[in-house]
Design a protein around this motif. Structure first.
Motif, PDB file in Angstrom:
ATOM      1  N   ALA A 113       0.858  -1.196   0.000  1.00 19.62           N
ATOM      2  CA  ALA A 113       0.000   0.000   0.000  1.00 19.62           C
ATOM      3  C   ALA A 113       0.885   1.235   0.000  1.00 19.62           C
ATOM      4  CB  ALA A 113      -0.927   0.008   1.209  1.00 19.62           C
ATOM      5  N   VAL A 114       0.448   2.262  -0.716  1.00 23.23           N
ATOM      6  CA  VAL A 114       1.186   3.531  -0.787  1.00 23.23           C
ATOM      7  C   VAL A 114       0.186   4.654  -0.592  1.00 23.23           C
ATOM      8  CG1 VAL A 114       2.699   5.008  -2.146  1.00 23.23           C
ATOM      9  CG2 VAL A 114       2.824   2.523  -2.411  1.00 23.23           C
ATOM     10  N   GLU A 115       0.476   5.559   0.320  1.00 25.49           N
ATOM     11  CA  GLU A 115      -0.408   6.700   0.556  1.00 25.49           C
ATOM     12  C   GLU A 115       0.410   7.962   0.777  1.00 25.49           C
ATOM     13  OE1 GLU A 115      -2.506   6.614   4.359  1.00 25.49           O
ATOM     14  OE2 GLU A 115      -1.214   4.939   4.977  1.00 25.49           O
ATOM     15  N   VAL A 116      -0.186   9.080   0.422  1.00 27.31           N
ATOM     16  CA  VAL A 116       0.461  10.370   0.619  1.00 27.31           C
ATOM     17  C   VAL A 116       0.032  10.923   1.963  1.00 27.31           C
ATOM     18  CG1 VAL A 116       0.725  12.718  -0.236  1.00 27.31           C
ATOM     19  CG2 VAL A 116       0.589  10.823  -1.849  1.00 27.31           C
ATOM     20  N   VAL A 117       0.975  11.082   2.865  1.00 23.30           N
ATOM     21  CA  VAL A 117       0.685  11.614   4.198  1.00 23.30           C
ATOM     22  C   VAL A 117       0.551  13.125   4.147  1.00 23.30           C
ATOM     23  CG1 VAL A 117       1.524  11.791   6.574  1.00 23.30           C
ATOM     24  CG2 VAL A 117       1.896   9.679   5.266  1.00 23.30           C
ATOM     25  N   GLU A 118       1.428  13.767   3.404  1.00 23.45           N
ATOM     26  CA  GLU A 118       1.368  15.216   3.190  1.00 23.45           C
ATOM     27  C   GLU A 118       1.610  15.460   1.706  1.00 23.45           C
ATOM     28  OE1 GLU A 118       0.668  18.703   2.915  1.00 23.45           O
ATOM     29  OE2 GLU A 118       0.573  18.045   5.017  1.00 23.45           O
ATOM     30  N   GLN A 119       0.603  16.013   1.031  1.00 20.01           N
ATOM     31  CA  GLN A 119       0.698  16.121  -0.421  1.00 20.01           C
ATOM     32  C   GLN A 119       1.316  17.426  -0.917  1.00 20.01           C
ATOM     33  OE1 GLN A 119      -3.140  16.125  -2.317  1.00 20.01           O
ATOM     34  NE2 GLN A 119      -3.845  17.964  -1.257  1.00 20.01           N
ATOM     35  N   THR A 120       1.344  18.456  -0.085  1.00 20.35           N
ATOM     36  CA  THR A 120       1.791  19.771  -0.558  1.00 20.35           C
ATOM     37  C   THR A 120       3.267  20.001  -0.283  1.00 20.35           C
ATOM     38  OG1 THR A 120      -0.420  20.652  -0.119  1.00 20.35           O
ATOM     39  CG2 THR A 120       1.337  22.243  -0.475  1.00 20.35           C
ATOM     40  N   VAL A 121       3.953  20.455  -1.315  1.00 20.76           N
ATOM     41  CA  VAL A 121       5.354  20.867  -1.175  1.00 20.76           C
ATOM     42  C   VAL A 121       5.369  22.389  -1.049  1.00 20.76           C
ATOM     43  CG1 VAL A 121       7.651  20.884  -2.226  1.00 20.76           C
ATOM     44  CG2 VAL A 121       6.128  18.923  -2.572  1.00 20.76           C
ATOM     45  N   THR A 122       5.936  22.888   0.043  1.00 20.90           N
ATOM     46  CA  THR A 122       6.009  24.329   0.264  1.00 20.90           C
ATOM     47  C   THR A 122       7.460  24.733   0.481  1.00 20.90           C
ATOM     48  OG1 THR A 122       5.852  24.295   2.687  1.00 20.90           O
ATOM     49  CG2 THR A 122       3.787  24.133   1.456  1.00 20.90           C
ATOM     50  N   THR A 123       7.666  26.030   0.706  1.00 21.22           N
ATOM     51  CA  THR A 123       9.015  26.501   1.006  1.00 21.22           C
ATOM     52  C   THR A 123       9.458  26.067   2.391  1.00 21.22           C
ATOM     53  OG1 THR A 123       8.026  28.596   1.735  1.00 21.22           O
ATOM     54  CG2 THR A 123       8.886  28.500  -0.519  1.00 21.22           C
ATOM     55  N   GLU A 124       8.521  25.586   3.231  1.00 20.12           N
ATOM     56  CA  GLU A 124       8.852  25.165   4.589  1.00 20.12           C
ATOM     57  C   GLU A 124       8.982  23.653   4.729  1.00 20.12           C
ATOM     58  OE1 GLU A 124       9.594  27.313   6.968  1.00 20.12           O
ATOM     59  OE2 GLU A 124       9.236  28.944   5.550  1.00 20.12           O
ATOM     60  N   THR A 152       8.340  19.523   2.605  1.00 19.85           N
ATOM     61  CA  THR A 152       8.053  18.817   1.364  1.00 19.85           C
ATOM     62  C   THR A 152       7.014  17.729   1.605  1.00 19.85           C
ATOM     63  OG1 THR A 152       9.059  17.690  -0.527  1.00 19.85           O
ATOM     64  CG2 THR A 152       9.883  17.094   1.661  1.00 19.85           C
ATOM     65  N   ALA A 153       6.602  17.079   0.518  1.00 22.98           N
ATOM     66  CA  ALA A 153       5.579  16.039   0.618  1.00 22.98           C
ATOM     67  C   ALA A 153       6.139  14.806   1.326  1.00 22.98           C
ATOM     68  CB  ALA A 153       5.074  15.675  -0.773  1.00 22.98           C
ATOM     69  N   VAL A 154       5.227  14.046   1.964  1.00 26.79           N
ATOM     70  CA  VAL A 154       5.607  12.830   2.693  1.00 26.79           C
ATOM     71  C   VAL A 154       4.768  11.669   2.174  1.00 26.79           C
ATOM     72  CG1 VAL A 154       5.768  11.712   4.949  1.00 26.79           C
ATOM     73  CG2 VAL A 154       6.192  14.172   4.740  1.00 26.79           C
ATOM     74  N   VAL A 155       5.440  10.548   1.890  1.00 23.47           N
ATOM     75  CA  VAL A 155       4.779   9.348   1.363  1.00 23.47           C
ATOM     76  C   VAL A 155       5.047   8.180   2.305  1.00 23.47           C
ATOM     77  CG1 VAL A 155       4.689   7.711  -0.559  1.00 23.47           C
ATOM     78  CG2 VAL A 155       4.972  10.158  -1.010  1.00 23.47           C
ATOM     79  N   ARG A 156       4.009   7.372   2.556  1.00 25.94           N
ATOM     80  CA  ARG A 156       4.161   6.173   3.384  1.00 25.94           C
ATOM     81  C   ARG A 156       3.994   4.929   2.514  1.00 25.94           C
ATOM     82  NH1 ARG A 156       0.013   6.608   6.952  1.00 25.94           N
ATOM     83  NH2 ARG A 156       1.268   7.746   8.474  1.00 25.94           N
ATOM     84  N   VAL A 157       4.960   4.022   2.609  1.00 25.08           N
ATOM     85  CA  VAL A 157       4.909   2.755   1.885  1.00 25.08           C
ATOM     86  C   VAL A 157       4.799   1.633   2.909  1.00 25.08           C
ATOM     87  CG1 VAL A 157       6.040   1.265   0.195  1.00 25.08           C
ATOM     88  CG2 VAL A 157       6.368   3.749   0.080  1.00 25.08           C
ATOM     89  N   PHE A 207       5.352   1.656  -7.544  1.00 23.46           N
ATOM     90  CA  PHE A 207       4.274   2.639  -7.639  1.00 23.46           C
ATOM     91  C   PHE A 207       4.747   3.849  -8.432  1.00 23.46           C
ATOM     92  CE2 PHE A 207       6.694   3.264  -3.792  1.00 23.46           C
ATOM     93  CZ  PHE A 207       6.944   4.614  -3.760  1.00 23.46           C
ATOM     94  N   THR A 208       3.788   4.667  -8.808  1.00 21.76           N
ATOM     95  CA  THR A 208       4.085   5.886  -9.557  1.00 21.76           C
ATOM     96  C   THR A 208       3.575   7.100  -8.792  1.00 21.76           C
ATOM     97  OG1 THR A 208       3.930   4.732 -11.673  1.00 21.76           O
ATOM     98  CG2 THR A 208       3.753   7.139 -11.720  1.00 21.76           C
ATOM     99  N   LEU A 209       4.422   8.090  -8.640  1.00 17.26           N
ATOM    100  CA  LEU A 209       4.022   9.356  -8.041  1.00 17.26           C
ATOM    101  C   LEU A 209       3.823  10.402  -9.125  1.00 17.26           C
ATOM    102  CD1 LEU A 209       6.391   9.673  -4.919  1.00 17.26           C
ATOM    103  CD2 LEU A 209       4.025   8.839  -4.994  1.00 17.26           C
ATOM    104  N   ARG A 210       2.813  11.234  -8.916  1.00 19.50           N
ATOM    105  CA  ARG A 210       2.547  12.339  -9.853  1.00 19.50           C
ATOM    106  C   ARG A 210       2.876  13.654  -9.171  1.00 19.50           C
ATOM    107  NH1 ARG A 210      -2.211  11.205 -11.061  1.00 19.50           N
ATOM    108  NH2 ARG A 210      -1.868  10.335 -13.161  1.00 19.50           N
ATOM    109  N   VAL A 211       3.657  14.490  -9.814  1.00 22.56           N
ATOM    110  CA  VAL A 211       4.014  15.823  -9.308  1.00 22.56           C
ATOM    111  C   VAL A 211       3.365  16.851 -10.234  1.00 22.56           C
ATOM    112  CG1 VAL A 211       5.876  17.433  -8.798  1.00 22.56           C
ATOM    113  CG2 VAL A 211       6.202  14.988  -8.374  1.00 22.56           C
ATOM    114  N   GLU A 212       2.584  17.756  -9.655  1.00 24.93           N
ATOM    115  CA  GLU A 212       1.903  18.776 -10.445  1.00 24.93           C
ATOM    116  C   GLU A 212       1.870  20.104  -9.712  1.00 24.93           C
ATOM    117  OE1 GLU A 212      -2.028  17.245 -11.109  1.00 24.93           O
ATOM    118  OE2 GLU A 212      -2.094  16.364  -9.111  1.00 24.93           O
TER     119      GLU A 212
END
Length: 264
Positions: free
Chosen positions: A115-126, A128-133, A257-262
């Protein structure tokens, strides 16, 4: 020429070596008043009690109004300073948004699920995104599962590195150097190439038990220009299972898995 994860890994080293005054004079003389006769009388000029009370009341009201005005002025100044402080405080700008595009199933016969889920999806100046595998043992007996330096999932660099992504866990014992930083406040790309120790860590999973790892999304150190280019990025990894029967070890490749960055 397109660069792959293997090209990058080939260049890595596998060995890891925040008041008032106003008192009248007691001898003050009283004024003289002419009455139109030959004699001169001295007429007291003391104010009546009623007049004194009204005058004092007027003076009191004047002081109260003045003090109220000063208090309002001080409050306005504090609000103004607070507003300026809020206006000048640094804000966290959104840079990218990360999501999971797809997750491959585990190969048949492994008795594992991923299973793969995005814990934090937003990348900011403070931040970055976090992914759990996560990997779960679906077998009826315990399994020892290994995948490089992180038993649940150890792939660091995406399959394609032109451009690419890196999934890092700052502070990890096997990721060197440990003191890498991003190249700029608005660029989540490490200032060095992070090398990974060539080890195989295992975790014992009881039936139904799950092992997980959280990683942070960085741009590949090989990226040029854009730190986190928009697009899709594939991550895959090899696993091994220690068996109690023959063969003693089963190895397999998970398509990952594949991650999408937009844009945010």
């Amino acid at each position: 020429m397109s660069r792959s994860r293997r090209d990058l890994l080939a260049t890595l080293t596998t060995a890891v070596g925040v008041g008032l005054g106003g008192c009248a004079s007691p001898e003050q003389s009283e004024p003289e008043v002419t009455t139109g006769f030959d004699s001169t009388e001295t007429v007291p000029t003391a104010t009546s009690p009623a007049e004194t009370s009204e005058t004092q009341g007027l003076r009191t009201e004047t002081r109260t109004a003045s003090e109220s005005t000063e208090a309002r002025s001080e409050t306005a100044e504090r609000r103004s300073e607070s507003s300026k402080s809020a206006t000048t405080a640094p804000t966290s700008a959104k840079l990218r948004r990360v999501s999971v595009a797809d997750v491959a199933a585990a190969p048949d016969g492994t008795d594992l699920s991923f299973a793969v889920e995005v814990v934090e999806q937003t990348v900011t100046t403070e931040s970055t995104a976090v992914v759990r595998v996560s990997v779960t043992n679906e077998a009826a007996d315990a399994r020892q599962v290994g995948s490089g330096h992180r038993p649940a999932f150890s792939a660091v660099y995406s399959e394609n590195q032109d451009p690419g992504l890196a999934l890092l866990a700052p502070g990890s014992f096997y990721e060197r150097p440990r003191d890498y930083e991003r190249v700029a406040s608005d660029c989540w790309r490490p200032d060095v190439t992070v090398s990974i120790a060539a080890v195989m860590e295992h975790v014992t999973l009881d039936p139904g038990e799950t092992a997980s790892v959280e990683v942070r999304v960085w741009g590949s150190p090989l990226n040029e220009g854009d730190c986190l280019p928009r697009g899709t990025y594939r991550f895959a990894e090899s696993y091994e299972i220690e068996n109690r029967t023959e063969p003693p070890v089963t190895t397999f490749e998970w398509d990952g898995f594949t991650l999408r960055v937009e844009s945010p």
